[in-house]
Structures are given as structure tokens and as C-alpha cells.
Design an enzyme around this catalytic site. Sequence first.
Site, PDB file in Angstrom:
ATOM      1  N   SER A   1      -0.009 -35.243  11.401  1.00 23.01           N
ATOM      2  CA  SER A   1       1.232 -35.325  12.122  1.00 23.01           C
ATOM      3  C   SER A   1       1.578 -34.043  12.897  1.00 23.01           C
ATOM      4  O   SER A   1       2.480 -34.061  13.737  1.00 23.01           O
ATOM      5  CB  SER A   1       2.375 -35.645  11.161  1.00 23.01           C
ATOM      6  OG  SER A   1       2.527 -34.616  10.204  1.00 23.01           O
TER       7      SER A   1
ATOM      8  N   SER B   1      -2.164 -33.305   7.540  1.00 21.74           N
ATOM      9  CA  SER B   1      -1.488 -33.146   8.833  1.00 21.74           C
ATOM     10  C   SER B   1      -1.710 -31.827   9.552  1.00 21.74           C
ATOM     11  O   SER B   1      -1.372 -31.707  10.724  1.00 21.74           O
ATOM     12  CB  SER B   1       0.010 -33.375   8.672  1.00 21.74           C
ATOM     13  OG  SER B   1       0.257 -34.749   8.662  1.00 21.74           O
TER      14      SER B   1
ATOM     15  N   LYS C   1       6.074 -26.245  13.933  1.00 25.05           N
ATOM     16  CA  LYS C   1       6.289 -27.690  13.856  1.00 25.05           C
ATOM     17  C   LYS C   1       7.784 -27.951  13.666  1.00 25.05           C
ATOM     18  O   LYS C   1       8.471 -27.175  12.981  1.00 25.05           O
ATOM     19  CB  LYS C   1       5.479 -28.242  12.675  1.00 25.05           C
ATOM     20  CG  LYS C   1       5.473 -29.744  12.529  1.00 25.05           C
ATOM     21  CD  LYS C   1       4.530 -30.150  11.384  1.00 25.05           C
ATOM     22  CE  LYS C   1       4.451 -31.641  11.186  1.00 25.05           C
ATOM     23  NZ  LYS C   1       3.466 -32.009  10.132  1.00 25.05           N
TER      24      LYS C   1
HETATM   25  N1  GLN Z   1      -1.178 -39.290   7.415  1.00 21.90           N
HETATM   26  C1  GLN Z   1      -0.509 -38.849   6.234  1.00 21.90           C
HETATM   27  C2  GLN Z   1       0.831 -39.519   6.128  1.00 21.90           C
HETATM   28  O1  GLN Z   1       1.201 -40.168   7.036  1.00 21.90           O
HETATM   29  C3  GLN Z   1      -0.413 -37.369   6.231  1.00 21.90           C
HETATM   30  C4  GLN Z   1       0.788 -36.834   6.859  1.00 21.90           C
HETATM   31  C5  GLN Z   1       1.003 -35.387   6.562  1.00 21.90           C
HETATM   32  O2  GLN Z   1       0.100 -34.675   6.100  1.00 21.90           O
HETATM   33  N2  GLN Z   1       2.221 -34.934   6.779  1.00 21.90           N
HETATM   34  O3  GLN Z   1       1.495 -39.416   5.162  1.00 21.90           O
END
Ligand code: GLN
Length: 481
Positions: A153, A177, A78
Site C-alpha cells: 500500500s 506494504s 506515507k
Molecule cells: N496487502 C496487505 C493488506 O492489504 C498488506 C498491506 C500492508 O502491508 N499495509 O493488508
Amino acid sequence: MTDIGISALEYVEGFRSGSISAEDFVAATLERIRGIDGDLHALVAVREEALDEARRVDKVARSGGDPGPCCGMPVTLKDNICTADTPTTCCSRMLEGYVPPYEATVSARLRGAGAVLVGKTNMDEFAMGLTTEFSAFGPTRNPWGTDLVPGGSSGGSAAAVAACECSASLGSDTGGSVRNPASFCSVVGFKPTYGLLSRHGLISYANSIEQAGPLTRTVRDAALMLDVVAGPDPMDPTTVGPCGPYLAGTEAGIEGRRVGIIREMVGDGVDGAVASAARDAASRLEGLGASCSEVSIEAARYSVAAYYVITSTEAGSNLARFDGLRYGAAREGSGLAYPDYLEEARSLLGPEVARRMVLGALVPSAGHAGRYFLKAQKARGALTREVAAAFKEFDFLLSPTVPVLPFELGSRIDDPVSLFLVDANTVAANLTGRPAVSVPYDIRDGRPVGVQLMADSMRDADLLAAARALEGVSRVEGGPP
Ligand code: GLN
């Protein structure tokens, strides 16, 4: 023709037996990327140098050396995991073209073990989001249907693994994510116990709760990845462990284990197809000798609200470094004077990050902290107590990974609250530091459904064995169409 759809472990076995060369496998993977990534946009950087690196792995093996447990396996990372030879942008204009001066520990360990980095994956900007639509470089599409979001994400990592653009990937999981895109793309996504993986070089969003984690096509591949990257790191004082080995114990089964189905996550507000898949998974685990019953985690109801208050607060201080002085187009040579830097910096951040910054400045501020931040911390405390109590009765907690099926691109992007609620089942593991995994379980109406298992802290190896058992009774056959 080289079959790049095999699991990471099958690759390793093939390499060791001499039937596959790293060069052929990486070449075929790069070919696959060239063929499909124009449609998916899972990657934001492709490393053609990977081919030379693969040749070097073959050479080491030919001269009798040991190229390490990953021996040329093509991986992606990532784009919030620092790589000293490849740009690391968090998919933000702010960091466009930025090449870090050092390597993240998880990346150094993976590459040190012989894995070959073929690319960096697309993500929601600074990991804020859950569809990958908030990437400054354009969205990733779901290999199961290019009109669908891949989740996020770490959507680029999940799509890349599902579409065989790599054998395995590392994403990051602050509130789901890794698990959410794993569920949406029908791959395995593992969020370790907090502290099991070093965060050194993982660009911080909400550092008290996030962890890097593997996305793979099989549970055993995730265990292989953990064996390589987990464990204490002097560069990150929050690291714990070790609590492996991971791969060695994955066939231990689930017989005699107690599984709690989280009532709040299979009831009202949950898509019927998703809830029934989770119940079906539980009954199949019973068929393997586990005992399943429902358990209530009432504070789960407040977890999304608490999560967004706490993470926005942490993001507010973590992202203060992106003020235009050190990073971004406003740095050196731009001819801008402060406070124009600040203005320029702001213009480089996307709408979701800007929203979190505003929230993160407001909720912990004097006069508001009691109403928001302190309440959120109390909710986190209540949740932690309830989860700890549940783990006195159960070995694992089961739920759908995500309360809805993968949805169409663009369908929720203008409705942040409806997006936030998609995290309902995943944030509890982060807020309480517990490990959790999403395992592909079913395909309903052509859309993947994942089932989540959570375990108590430091029971990551047990959790992998349970996930392996669940994978064995999964209804999913084959990959994306
Ligand atoms: N959807 C969550 C957020 O926007 C999780 C994102 C993540 O795990 N990085 O914070």
C-alpha cells in the site's frame, strides 16, 4: 544543474563537503515534483514551505552549527504517519483535511535530524491493499510504466523514491506494504523487526504486526534512515532495541553466511521469471562466499489466510474510532444526529476498507471465532515455530519479494482473492515479527523484480549487510526509463 538522482548518502556527503546546498537540492526536488507528479500521482500533499526549511538548514551550517545527519535531505512520508503541520488522511475521505494535533515519533526524529519534508505520499486507504488503487484520491502509477501498478500500500512512497521526487521515504508494512511496492518500483524497502520503530503516530491498521519502514534508492540509505528513526520510545511500550548502528556495518559482506531459499516461494504458482531471478540471486550470493540451500516452511501455505483473518480482526477494532463522532465529514457542524453520523461515516469508507470491516466483525464473533480467528492464531503459531527452526540452520531466508511481475492497473482490482495472494511471500515476516528487506534485482520484460531477504529478530544490522551484498550483484542498472 543539481543532480537529484544521487543517493541520500551522496547528498549528505555533498552537503557536508559544501558542494551542494540544501536550498538548491530541495528547490530542484520541488521542481521535479511539479514536472512529473501529474503523471504519477505519488504525492497527495506537497509542502512548498520545504524551501524555507532548507534555507534554514543552510543557515545553520553556514554559522558553524550541525544541522543533523539528514542535513536538508528531502523526504516524503506515507499519509498514515501523523504530521502536525500537514494533513494526514490515510488517503480516506474519512480523514480528508485532518491535521493531527501531534507528530509521529518517526517523523519527529527524521525531521529533528534535519530532513526536510517535501510531501505526503499516496497509499491504499488505511493501508489496506497492495496496488495503491484503493486510495480515495485516485491511484499512483509506476514510474517504470505508467500502465502498471506501483504496488502498495506504500505505492506513493516507492514511486516517489524511484522517480526522484524525494531522496527517501518512510512507508508502513503490515503484510508487505513497504517491500511489495519497493519490488514493483525497483527501490529498496526495509521492514524492521517488530518494535524497532515506534508506532506512536502511525495510524493503526493491524497494530500487532505493522511497522514503519524506509524506502530508498540504496541499501545504505535505508541504514541511514534506521540510524535516525529506530530505537525505544516512551510513547510506544512495544518498542525494543537498540540493535544498531546500521550504516556502520553495511559493508560486512555475506561470506560464510548460510542462506535458505524458501522452497514454497520458488515453486508452483510463482511466475517463472520471478522464481528464476531469486535462484540467480542465490547463486550470485554463493559467488560472494555464502552457502545456499533450500528450506521448506510448510506453514507458509496458510500464512495469507491467517494474515487476512488476524488483520481484519485488528482493523475492526482499530477503525471503530472512525464512527463519525470524532473524525470525518460528519463531525461538528454537520447538523447530523446520531445514528446518522454512523451512516455518514460508512459512506466515507471505500470498498476495501468496508470489506475488511465486515470480515473483522464476523471472524472473531461468538460462534465463528473457533472456525476462523483461533485457527488463524494457530497457523501463526505454527509459522512462528517453523521460522524459528529455520533460523537455527540459516542466517537469512531468501525468496522473490512478490510471486508475480508488476501488473496492469485495473487488471486485478475486482478480484480480491487474487490480490490477497500477491502477499504470499511477504506476510510471514509480519506474522512472526522478523525483519525483511526487498532489494532490486532484475528487470524482466521492462518490469522490476525484487528479491527478499529475511533475518531473525533483532538481526536488522546483519540483514542490511546481506542486502548490501545482494545489491552489489544486482542485475539492475539505472532507474526508470
Ligand atoms: N496487502 C496487505 C493488506 O492489504 C498488506 C498491506 C500492508 O502491508 N499495509 O493488508
